[in-house]
Design a protein around this motif. Structure first.
Motif, PDB file in Angstrom:
ATOM      1  N   GLN A   1      17.288  21.188  -5.048  1.00  0.00           N
ATOM      2  CA  GLN A   1      17.905  20.095  -4.786  1.00  0.00           C
ATOM      3  C   GLN A   1      16.903  19.003  -4.307  1.00  0.00           C
ATOM      4  O   GLN A   1      16.129  19.381  -3.540  1.00  0.00           O
ATOM      5  N   SER A   2      17.175  17.861  -4.666  1.00  0.00           N
ATOM      6  CA  SER A   2      16.373  16.576  -3.969  1.00  0.00           C
ATOM      7  C   SER A   2      17.234  15.343  -3.606  1.00  0.00           C
ATOM      8  O   SER A   2      18.546  15.545  -4.114  1.00  0.00           O
ATOM      9  N   VAL A   3      16.913  14.601  -3.109  1.00  0.00           N
ATOM     10  CA  VAL A   3      17.727  13.544  -2.604  1.00  0.00           C
ATOM     11  C   VAL A   3      16.766  12.424  -2.822  1.00  0.00           C
ATOM     12  O   VAL A   3      15.691  11.998  -2.451  1.00  0.00           O
ATOM     13  N   THR A   4      17.222  11.301  -3.876  1.00  0.00           N
ATOM     14  CA  THR A   4      16.534   9.935  -3.784  1.00  0.00           C
ATOM     15  C   THR A   4      17.257   8.904  -3.213  1.00  0.00           C
ATOM     16  O   THR A   4      18.429   8.704  -3.208  1.00  0.00           O
ATOM     17  N   VAL A   5      16.549   8.065  -2.477  1.00  0.00           N
ATOM     18  CA  VAL A   5      17.029   7.281  -1.498  1.00  0.00           C
ATOM     19  C   VAL A   5      16.745   5.887  -2.265  1.00  0.00           C
ATOM     20  O   VAL A   5      15.833   5.306  -2.582  1.00  0.00           O
ATOM     21  N   GLU A   6      17.563   5.175  -2.518  1.00  0.00           N
ATOM     22  CA  GLU A   6      17.819   3.668  -2.962  1.00  0.00           C
ATOM     23  C   GLU A   6      17.026   2.606  -2.373  1.00  0.00           C
ATOM     24  O   GLU A   6      17.476   2.830  -0.784  1.00  0.00           O
TER      25      GLU A   6
ATOM     26  N   GLY B   1       0.824  -1.099   0.168  1.00  0.00           N
ATOM     27  CA  GLY B   1       0.170  -0.030   0.085  1.00  0.00           C
ATOM     28  C   GLY B   1       0.799   1.197   0.055  1.00  0.00           C
ATOM     29  O   GLY B   1       0.398   2.438   0.213  1.00  0.00           O
ATOM     30  N   ASP B   2       2.049   1.218  -0.105  1.00  0.00           N
ATOM     31  CA  ASP B   2       2.944   2.235  -0.315  1.00  0.00           C
ATOM     32  C   ASP B   2       3.234   2.799  -1.778  1.00  0.00           C
ATOM     33  O   ASP B   2       3.162   1.857  -2.492  1.00  0.00           O
ATOM     34  N   ILE B   3       3.225   4.231  -1.892  1.00  0.00           N
ATOM     35  CA  ILE B   3       3.836   4.645  -3.094  1.00  0.00           C
ATOM     36  C   ILE B   3       5.282   4.229  -3.502  1.00  0.00           C
ATOM     37  O   ILE B   3       5.937   4.006  -2.652  1.00  0.00           O
ATOM     38  N   THR B   4       5.546   4.156  -4.651  1.00  0.00           N
ATOM     39  CA  THR B   4       6.747   3.517  -5.277  1.00  0.00           C
ATOM     40  C   THR B   4       7.854   4.741  -5.215  1.00  0.00           C
ATOM     41  O   THR B   4       9.064   4.437  -5.390  1.00  0.00           O
ATOM     42  N   ALA B   5       7.337   6.029  -5.193  1.00  0.00           N
ATOM     43  CA  ALA B   5       8.374   7.242  -5.308  1.00  0.00           C
ATOM     44  C   ALA B   5       9.234   7.248  -4.042  1.00  0.00           C
ATOM     45  O   ALA B   5       8.759   7.054  -2.662  1.00  0.00           O
ATOM     46  N   ARG B   6      10.501   7.530  -4.116  1.00  0.00           N
ATOM     47  CA  ARG B   6      11.587   7.540  -3.129  1.00  0.00           C
ATOM     48  C   ARG B   6      12.624   8.710  -3.213  1.00  0.00           C
ATOM     49  O   ARG B   6      13.775   8.695  -2.906  1.00  0.00           O
ATOM     50  N   VAL B   7      11.729   9.947  -3.442  1.00  0.00           N
ATOM     51  CA  VAL B   7      12.385  11.093  -3.675  1.00  0.00           C
ATOM     52  C   VAL B   7      11.888  12.147  -2.520  1.00  0.00           C
ATOM     53  O   VAL B   7      10.839  12.296  -2.279  1.00  0.00           O
ATOM     54  N   MET B   8      13.036  12.879  -1.888  1.00  0.00           N
ATOM     55  CA  MET B   8      12.373  13.987  -0.967  1.00  0.00           C
ATOM     56  C   MET B   8      13.003  15.269  -1.695  1.00  0.00           C
ATOM     57  O   MET B   8      14.314  15.352  -2.324  1.00  0.00           O
ATOM     58  N   TYR B   9      12.527  16.593  -1.409  1.00  0.00           N
ATOM     59  CA  TYR B   9      13.013  17.742  -2.015  1.00  0.00           C
ATOM     60  C   TYR B   9      13.290  18.742  -0.716  1.00  0.00           C
ATOM     61  O   TYR B   9      12.694  18.494   0.375  1.00  0.00           O
ATOM     62  N   ILE B  10      14.542  19.397  -1.044  1.00  0.00           N
ATOM     63  CA  ILE B  10      15.039  20.089   0.072  1.00  0.00           C
ATOM     64  C   ILE B  10      14.557  21.682  -0.039  1.00  0.00           C
ATOM     65  O   ILE B  10      14.676  22.490  -1.109  1.00  0.00           O
ATOM     66  N   TYR B  11      13.938  22.198   0.935  1.00  0.00           N
ATOM     67  CA  TYR B  11      13.645  23.675   1.142  1.00  0.00           C
ATOM     68  C   TYR B  11      14.416  24.234   2.347  1.00  0.00           C
ATOM     69  O   TYR B  11      15.007  23.469   3.254  1.00  0.00           O
TER      70      TYR B  11
END
Length: 385
Positions: free
Chosen positions: A380-385, A358-368
């Motif tokens: 900038q963004s960070v993708t977690v493998e 039930g989790d979404i597949t996206a694994r990226v966060m954005y930096i503010y």
């Protein structure tokens, strides 16, 4: 608007949601009352977050009802206040499942309430869409009714750690949480990733409801490079202000729960300047598909808070599932329609697909970063493998 051809009818989902025409059967009108619920803290210290999320769901439903036209049942919304309290959350969930007209719920910004509430929804077979609860245990317990619209804390925490170590060059970090499921969980994930990258992480815990953090902050070594504040916005504002009082002139980085202008930036009285936030999407002001939502929301309710856009997407996904569930939707058919959802496009340009948990597949966060009275996307963004 609805246009009928034989037994079929088509509805334009509208410029504020999907820009396509979707066909359904006019027999949906046979359903006398359809209700969805929204469960958030409407009172207490997290009411700013909760009220914004609640408003977003109402906006989505209002637009749905306006587009539906005559001969189609109007959707109504039941608001339940969980007060960010696990015990109250169970009572709120029980209130929701007791109403047979409710076919789904958009629920939760605190994992400590999402976890017990999901047990109630599971027992009733009622689909729960959560746009705000990040703790992995929300979906790791085999609950077949739960669908999460955001990356989990084991994405957000590591993303913050990667940014702190790689971009802020932090070698020694103080990580603070409040001991509850959401903040503690994301702090745990942050610490694991930061340590794996070679940083030293010192752990501290505040008590929810406390206002004076000077004693705790005074125990943090002055040579830390960064403070990771896994707490809610009102507490983060106090930490930001009081850290300067004790001589900790280092940047703070925190999770999406602090993405609240009034409760964090304004409440800190300038002390949050330069601090960082990880968030689930890039700058909403620069996403064309979000512009109609932004205008409609601002005209009716004012400024956005942390979870509003995701609650709007969650409500529209649930409404789409109700439409797809057939002429006489039931809890079971709506649950099945949500489970079968593929490539649902949200207003932020996000494409929602759910895995088996039930989790979404996206694994990226954005930096503010905080600049003046606003959060500014750093690009900038960070993708977690």
């Amino acid at each position: 608007m609805w246009s009928k051809t034989g037994a079929n009818a088509c509805i334009s989902i509208g410029i504020l949601t999907l820009v396509t025409l979707v066909c359904t059967t006019a027999a949906l009108a046979q359903q006398s009352t359809i209700t969805i619920a929204v469960g958030v803290p409407l009172s207490g210290p997290l009411a700013s977050d909760g009220l914004g999320a609640d408003h977003a769901v109402h906006l989505a439903v209002d637009q749905w009802n306006q587009e539906a036209g005559t001969g189609v049942p109007q959707i109504r919304v039941l608001d339940v206040d969980d007060q960010a309290n696990p015990q109250v959350a169970v009572s709120a969930a029980e209130k929701v499942v007791a109403d047979p007209s409710i076919l789904g719920v958009v629920y939760g910004i605190t994992s400590s309430t999402c976890i017990p509430a999901s047990d109630v929804f599971q027992n009733a077979g009622l689909v729960m869409i959560t746009p705000g609860c990040g703790n992995p245990q929300v979906t790791e317990r085999g609950k077949t009714v739960v669908f999460r619209m955001i990356p989990r804390d084991d994405v957000q925490g590591p993303a913050g750690a990667i940014y702190a170590v790689t971009n802020l060059h932090a070698k020694k970090i103080a990580a603070i949480d409040d001991g509850t499921a959401g903040p503690r969980g994301v702090a745990d994930e942050f610490a694991k990733q930061a340590q794996a990258l070679g940083a030293t992480v010192l752990r501290y815990t505040i008590r929810p409801g406390d206002k004076d953090f000077h004693p705790l902050l005074g125990t943090i070594p002055k040579d830390v490079d960064v403070i990771y504040s896994a707490v809610w916005a009102p507490d983060a504002a106090l930490l930001a202000e009081q850290r300067l009082d004790v001589g900790l002139k280092v940047p703070m980085i925190g999770p999406e729960s602090q993405f609240v202008v009034n409760d964090y930036i304004q409440a800190s009285q300038g002390a949050a300047e330069g601090n960082y936030i990880t968030y689930y999407a890039p700058d909403i002001n620069k996403i064309p598909s979000a512009a109609p939502f932004m205008k409609a929301y601002h005209d009716k309710y004012g400024d956005l808070a942390s979870y509003d856009a995701f609650f709007y997407d969650g409500a529209n996904l649930l409404l789409s599932a109700i439409r797809s569930a057939g002429p006489n939707p039931t809890r079971a058919s709506v649950l099945g329609a949500v489970r079968d959802t593929k490539n649902f496009k949200g207003i932020l340009g996000s494409i929602y697909n759910f895995d088996a948990k039930g989790d979404i597949t996206a694994r990226v966060m954005y930096i503010y970063q905080v600049h003046g009275d606003q959060f500014v996307y750093t690009g900038q963004s960070v993708t977690v493998e």
